[in-house]
Design a protein around this motif. Structure first.
Motif, PDB file in Angstrom:
ATOM      1  N   ARG A 170     -11.806   8.118  -3.708  1.00 36.83           N
ATOM      2  CA  ARG A 170     -10.836   6.831  -3.478  1.00 36.83           C
ATOM      3  C   ARG A 170      -9.458   6.819  -3.933  1.00 36.83           C
ATOM      4  O   ARG A 170      -8.675   6.508  -3.543  1.00 36.83           O
ATOM      5  CB  ARG A 170     -11.803   5.676  -4.457  1.00 36.83           C
ATOM      6  CG  ARG A 170     -10.972   4.638  -4.591  1.00 36.83           C
ATOM      7  CD  ARG A 170     -10.682   3.696  -3.252  1.00 36.83           C
ATOM      8  NE  ARG A 170     -10.042   2.534  -3.268  1.00 36.83           N
ATOM      9  CZ  ARG A 170      -9.743   1.469  -2.385  1.00 36.83           C
ATOM     10  NH1 ARG A 170     -10.291   1.701  -1.132  1.00 36.83           N
ATOM     11  NH2 ARG A 170      -8.991   0.452  -2.648  1.00 36.83           N
ATOM     12  N   CYS A 189      -4.823   3.072  -6.972  1.00 37.01           N
ATOM     13  CA  CYS A 189      -5.772   2.096  -6.551  1.00 37.01           C
ATOM     14  C   CYS A 189      -6.726   3.073  -5.337  1.00 37.01           C
ATOM     15  O   CYS A 189      -7.825   3.062  -5.235  1.00 37.01           O
ATOM     16  CB  CYS A 189      -5.953   0.744  -6.438  1.00 37.01           C
ATOM     17  SG  CYS A 189      -7.154  -0.047  -5.499  1.00 37.01           S
ATOM     18  N   LEU A 190      -5.732   3.432  -4.651  1.00 37.67           N
ATOM     19  CA  LEU A 190      -5.979   3.984  -3.323  1.00 37.67           C
ATOM     20  C   LEU A 190      -5.227   4.964  -2.782  1.00 37.67           C
ATOM     21  O   LEU A 190      -5.749   6.175  -2.186  1.00 37.67           O
ATOM     22  CB  LEU A 190      -5.903   2.861  -2.247  1.00 37.67           C
ATOM     23  CG  LEU A 190      -6.055   3.081  -0.660  1.00 37.67           C
ATOM     24  CD1 LEU A 190      -7.350   3.093  -0.527  1.00 37.67           C
ATOM     25  CD2 LEU A 190      -5.445   2.108   0.033  1.00 37.67           C
ATOM     26  N   CYS A 250       0.196  -1.041  -4.883  1.00 35.92           N
ATOM     27  CA  CYS A 250      -1.390  -0.636  -5.015  1.00 35.92           C
ATOM     28  C   CYS A 250      -1.337   0.473  -5.999  1.00 35.92           C
ATOM     29  O   CYS A 250      -2.497   0.690  -6.320  1.00 35.92           O
ATOM     30  CB  CYS A 250      -1.751  -0.602  -3.693  1.00 35.92           C
ATOM     31  SG  CYS A 250      -1.998  -2.151  -2.761  1.00 35.92           S
ATOM     32  N   ASN A 273     -11.039  -1.496  -8.313  1.00 31.50           N
ATOM     33  CA  ASN A 273     -12.284  -2.299  -7.822  1.00 31.50           C
ATOM     34  C   ASN A 273     -13.348  -1.299  -6.993  1.00 31.50           C
ATOM     35  O   ASN A 273     -14.391  -1.561  -6.746  1.00 31.50           O
ATOM     36  CB  ASN A 273     -12.053  -3.323  -6.805  1.00 31.50           C
ATOM     37  CG  ASN A 273     -10.888  -3.004  -5.893  1.00 31.50           C
ATOM     38  OD1 ASN A 273     -10.950  -1.801  -5.213  1.00 31.50           O
ATOM     39  ND2 ASN A 273      -9.883  -3.705  -5.555  1.00 31.50           N
ATOM     40  N   HIS A 301      -9.993  -7.097   0.130  1.00 29.23           N
ATOM     41  CA  HIS A 301      -9.629  -8.000  -1.127  1.00 29.23           C
ATOM     42  C   HIS A 301      -9.129  -9.247  -0.755  1.00 29.23           C
ATOM     43  O   HIS A 301      -8.680  -9.777  -1.978  1.00 29.23           O
ATOM     44  CB  HIS A 301      -8.983  -7.164  -2.032  1.00 29.23           C
ATOM     45  CG  HIS A 301     -10.192  -6.032  -2.524  1.00 29.23           C
ATOM     46  ND1 HIS A 301     -10.067  -4.718  -2.012  1.00 29.23           N
ATOM     47  CD2 HIS A 301     -11.293  -6.052  -3.263  1.00 29.23           C
ATOM     48  CE1 HIS A 301     -11.030  -3.960  -2.506  1.00 29.23           C
ATOM     49  NE2 HIS A 301     -11.748  -4.638  -3.229  1.00 29.23           N
ATOM     50  N   SER A 324      -3.684  -2.968  -9.966  1.00 31.58           N
ATOM     51  CA  SER A 324      -4.294  -3.293  -8.800  1.00 31.58           C
ATOM     52  C   SER A 324      -4.383  -4.774  -8.559  1.00 31.58           C
ATOM     53  O   SER A 324      -4.122  -5.473  -9.595  1.00 31.58           O
ATOM     54  CB  SER A 324      -5.739  -2.547  -8.555  1.00 31.58           C
ATOM     55  OG  SER A 324      -6.626  -3.508  -9.495  1.00 31.58           O
ATOM     56  N   CYS A 325      -4.971  -5.208  -7.407  1.00 36.95           N
ATOM     57  CA  CYS A 325      -5.201  -6.692  -7.278  1.00 36.95           C
ATOM     58  C   CYS A 325      -6.218  -7.188  -7.846  1.00 36.95           C
ATOM     59  O   CYS A 325      -6.443  -8.528  -8.052  1.00 36.95           O
ATOM     60  CB  CYS A 325      -5.407  -6.859  -5.696  1.00 36.95           C
ATOM     61  SG  CYS A 325      -6.864  -6.022  -4.991  1.00 36.95           S
ATOM     62  N   ASP A 384      -7.218  -6.915   5.078  1.00 35.33           N
ATOM     63  CA  ASP A 384      -7.435  -6.134   3.760  1.00 35.33           C
ATOM     64  C   ASP A 384      -8.745  -6.770   3.089  1.00 35.33           C
ATOM     65  O   ASP A 384      -8.835  -8.100   2.865  1.00 35.33           O
ATOM     66  CB  ASP A 384      -6.475  -6.250   2.701  1.00 35.33           C
ATOM     67  CG  ASP A 384      -6.444  -5.367   1.710  1.00 35.33           C
ATOM     68  OD1 ASP A 384      -5.862  -4.283   1.532  1.00 35.33           O
ATOM     69  OD2 ASP A 384      -7.298  -5.910   0.888  1.00 35.33           O
ATOM     70  N   ILE A 402       1.596  -6.760  -4.613  1.00 30.89           N
ATOM     71  CA  ILE A 402       0.341  -6.548  -3.969  1.00 30.89           C
ATOM     72  C   ILE A 402      -0.012  -7.963  -3.217  1.00 30.89           C
ATOM     73  O   ILE A 402       0.049  -9.034  -4.197  1.00 30.89           O
ATOM     74  CB  ILE A 402      -0.872  -6.271  -4.846  1.00 30.89           C
ATOM     75  CG1 ILE A 402      -0.373  -4.756  -5.675  1.00 30.89           C
ATOM     76  CG2 ILE A 402      -2.263  -6.091  -4.111  1.00 30.89           C
ATOM     77  CD1 ILE A 402      -1.453  -4.708  -6.661  1.00 30.89           C
ATOM     78  N   HIS A 419       0.888  -1.220  -0.024  1.00 35.62           N
ATOM     79  CA  HIS A 419       0.017  -0.040  -0.031  1.00 35.62           C
ATOM     80  C   HIS A 419       0.928   1.220  -0.128  1.00 35.62           C
ATOM     81  O   HIS A 419       0.482   2.372  -0.507  1.00 35.62           O
ATOM     82  CB  HIS A 419      -1.080   0.153   1.206  1.00 35.62           C
ATOM     83  CG  HIS A 419      -2.122  -0.839   1.094  1.00 35.62           C
ATOM     84  ND1 HIS A 419      -1.841  -2.341   1.051  1.00 35.62           N
ATOM     85  CD2 HIS A 419      -3.283  -0.794   0.941  1.00 35.62           C
ATOM     86  CE1 HIS A 419      -2.920  -2.939   1.010  1.00 35.62           C
ATOM     87  NE2 HIS A 419      -4.032  -1.867   0.959  1.00 35.62           N
TER      88      HIS A 419
HETATM   89  S1  SF4 Z   1      -7.899  -2.975  -3.623  1.00 34.55           S
HETATM   90 FE1  SF4 Z   1      -6.142  -1.668  -4.231  1.00 34.55          FE
HETATM   91  S2  SF4 Z   1      -5.330  -0.791  -2.135  1.00 34.55           S
HETATM   92 FE2  SF4 Z   1      -6.540  -2.721  -1.654  1.00 34.55          FE
HETATM   93  S3  SF4 Z   1      -5.026  -4.245  -1.879  1.00 34.55           S
HETATM   94 FE3  SF4 Z   1      -5.850  -4.172  -3.893  1.00 34.55          FE
HETATM   95  S4  SF4 Z   1      -4.641  -2.939  -5.402  1.00 34.55           S
HETATM   96 FE4  SF4 Z   1      -4.115  -2.476  -2.953  1.00 34.55          FE
END
Ligand code: SF4
Lengths: 205, 478
Positions: free
Chosen positions: B443, B418-419, B415, B437, B138, B354-355, B136, B115, B70
């Motif tokens: 965001r 994404c965040l 990440c 996502n 996700h 991203s993931c 987390d 990630i 992150h």
């Molecule tokens: S949603 Fe975004 S911030 Fe959260 S783990 Fe996945 S890539 Fe990282």
């Protein structure tokens, strides 16, 4: 954790659904130490945006609501990220209970572990409550965990359910981990059996 | 294996995993579950701190695994280059906490860093039949391997560190079946966006989803990971897919997968995991794959999603007052007028990563669209691989050249946008086509406007400067 006390407080209407944890606590405060007052970061961006607009200020910045300890919101409150900081922000601001028709699962679980009570009431009951709170700004609501009741400003009583164990922990300011550690022999026994099976441990160097 | 369940009752995949990890039950009905695998990210400093305060040490460091994602910078691999001391401390704390506890750690100088939800499957850490948790949301991603995987909060992370176990109330089960072949230009991302549009962001609250049907079993492992990743956006506690040959072929030979005789025994056991015929779910939903088009979100919740051929909805057409207000609020934030065709909406940023969509197949599918084209004038486009190994693989295939030649930034794994916790943010008021996502308000940075879509669709947006149906850019398109 401090024991949960019965609440008789101004209730704050937040008539929105899907209030996500990114709104409650913007991500850029995630690295702040727990010793900080996270109340200062609560709904930070939303509040700033409304201050900068022609709209009325965010509900928390309106006079009768500043010191409310009960928040009332619509469905799926606390959805999204698992950040426990969202609960810390609500707690540090002074909230001790949130009433909504549904919650993000992880948020609800985090809340119970930090002295913030998530109360699920039926959609119609929440809608009625929001209506009263908007019509009578500053109206008070009573939340009694012992009897598992919410008393709306007009006197209507709503019952809610809560996990008995979580209730016990909240009322006595206890921590789940203490209980688990008292049961550690069960974990030891399980682990011995479980790890004896190579399928469960094949990778473990 | 301590399966003491009644053999006559057909069980779901979820129930099989649940019952095999049950340590004890509390008087209120919550069950203490044994955790096979605990993934730890660089936001976990508060959990380690809670542990230290109580004088406890991690109970099973060999079942714990850490990599920073992150907070790491994606323009360099030098943590010291991070301007914000608090963020730098988060990334460094994970390394120190891991070293102290003897937890396996891949730092930014290790090509295996990335990630967590990309690295876990990639390293063969995520196995069928296991319970995987991580601080987390996700974490649901790993359910694609046939595991029960879910996100937890900081207090729970410290609980798992201390006990390797977690209290849970048994969730309900929901089966989401998708049947039929996907059409060209439609990917796993579109499938899951369509599912969320169908059931809503609270549609699966309190449930574990099992994805099934010919569309799902026909997906590659990476496609399945994308689908399970966004289970949380449907409100689900977890999402999972029955393990099959696709799963085993993906896992075989990966660094932390079982080897030799252990592997054979494991696969034999894993073949017993899929839900029994006749197993009951609390809810079932079925979708037809042929009806799924490339999707894009218009609002500030992942359920605000339409096909690219659609138009921004009109609040005036919504009967319920609160929904109407919510819609109007979302459109005001997104600066979109009701009735606008999505293909008329211009973008400022593109983020591929991203993931959800930071794996090699995602990068390949985007590169195939970008190849021989240029990023539109005024658009800033980034490609951020999900792990160092994905990056290396992409470079070995020459994908980085395709991205760079088109005008993309090619960055290090993390990440990232994404965040935006590492500082990679979209500026206020800017519009981003993003393979991530969440399109929540702010965001990707305060005031940012996020539209979720697939890597192919993001690539198409990058080269046209607005949203466009990627099928128009595909080979053979008229
Ligand atoms: S949603 Fe975004 S911030 Fe959260 S783990 Fe996945 S890539 Fe990282």
């Amino acid at each position: 954790m401090k024991p949960f006390e019965a609440l008789d407080s101004v209730a704050v209407p937040l008539a929105q659904s899907n209030v996500d944890t990114d709104q409650i606590l913007p991500a850029r405060y995630l690295q702040k130490p727990r010793a900080d007052d996270f109340g200062a970061y609560l709904f930070r961006d939303l509040r700033a945006r409304m201050r900068g607009s022609n709209e009325p200020p965010f509900v928390l910045d309106q006079d009768p609501y500043r010191n409310g300890r009960i928040l009332v919101a619509q469905r799926n409150f606390g959805c999204g990220s698992s950040r426990e900081h969202a609960v810390w922000a609500l707690y540090d601001h002074g909230f001790r209970a949130v009433i909504a028709p549904s919650f993000g699962d992880i948020f609800a679980s985090n809340a119970l572990k930090n002295g913030l009570l998530p109360i699920v009431l039926p959609e119609a009951a929440v809608a009625a409550l929001l209506k009263i709170l908007r019509a009578t700004p500053g109206a008070r609501v009573i939340v009694d965990l012992a009897t598992q009741t919410v008393v709306a400003p007009g006197g209507t009583v709503h019952e809610f359910s809560v996990d008995p164990f979580a209730k016990h922990c909240l009322m006595n300011g206890l921590d789940e981990l203490d209980y688990t550690l008292s049961q550690v022999q069960q974990i030891v026994d399980f682990e011995r059996r479980y790890n004896a099976d190579s399928v469960n441990t094949g990778r473990r160097r | 294996m301590n399966s003491m369940t009644d053999k006559s009752e057909p069980q779901t995949l979820f129930e099989k995993i649940w019952s095999r990890h049950r340590i004890m039950e509390r008087p209120d009905g919550q069950v203490l579950l044994y955790i096979d695998n605990h993934l730890v990210q660089d936001g976990s400093a508060p959990a380690f701190e809670m542990l230290r305060r109580r004088g406890l040490a991690p109970r099973a460091p060999d079942r714990t695994f850490a990599t920073p994602d992150h907070y790491v910078p994606t323009d360099s691999r030098d943590l010291d280059s991070m301007p914000d001391p608090e963020k730098r401390r988060m990334a460094q704390a994970l390394q120190q906490d891991s070293a102290r506890a003897g937890i396996q750690f891949f730092g930014v100088d290790d090509p295996r860093q990335g990630i967590l939800h990309v690295v876990g499957p990639e390293q063969g850490l995520s196995w069928p039949g296991t319970i995987i948790v991580c601080g987390d949301s996700h974490t649901s991603t790993h359910g694609a391997m046939g595991a029960l995987a879910f996100g937890i909060g900081a207090t729970e992370v410290s609980h798992v560190l201390a006990t390797q176990a977690l209290w849970q109330r048994k969730p309900k089960t929901m089966k989401v079946s998708v049947e039929g072949a996907l059409t060209a230009g439609v990917s796993a991302k579109d499938v899951v966006l369509r599912i969320i549009g169908e059931i809503g962001t609270a549609g699966a609250t309190g449930h574990v989803i099992e994805y099934a049907g010919s569309t799902i079993t026909g997906l590659t492992m990476e496609g399945r990971l994308t689908v399970c990743n966004m289970s949380i956006e449907a409100g689900a506690r977890a999402g999972m897919i029955a393990p099959d040959d696709t799963t085993f072929q993906y896992l075989a030979g990966r660094p932390f997968a079982p080897k030799g005789k252990d592997w054979d025994e494991a696969v034999a056991r894993w073949r017993t995991l899929p839900s029994d015929p006749g197993a009951r779910f609390d809810r079932e939903v079925t979708l037809n794959a042929r009806e799924i088009a490339p999707m894009v979100t218009w609002g500030t919740s992942p359920e605000d999603v339409i096909p690219i051929t659609g138009r921004v909805p009109d609040p005036a057409a919504v009967p319920q007052a609160d929904r109407r207000e919510a819609l109007a609020r979302a459109l005001a934030y997104m600066d979109l007028a009701p009735g606008t065709a999505m293909t008329d909406v211009a973008i400022d940023h593109v983020f591929i990563g991203s993931c959800t969509n930071g794996r090699i197949e995602d990068l390949r599918s985007a590169a195939a669209i970008i190849k021989g084209r240029k990023v539109a004038a005024g658009v800033e486009a980034w490609a951020v691989p999900g792990s160092g190994l994905v990056k290396a693989q992409a470079e070995a295939e020459g994908l980085d050249r395709i991205f760079r030649d088109a005008g993309f930034q090619w960055r290090y794994a993390g990440c990232s946008m994404c965040l935006g916790t590492n500082g990679d943010v979209v500026a206020p008021g800017k519009r981003c086509a993003s393979t991530t996502n969440r399109n929540f308000v702010g965001r990707q940075g305060p005031g940012s406007r996020t539209h979720l879509l697939s890597p192919m669709m993001a690539a198409a947006a990058a080269v046209t400067g607005r949203f466009i149906d990627v099928r128009q850019l595909m080979q053979g398109a008229a």
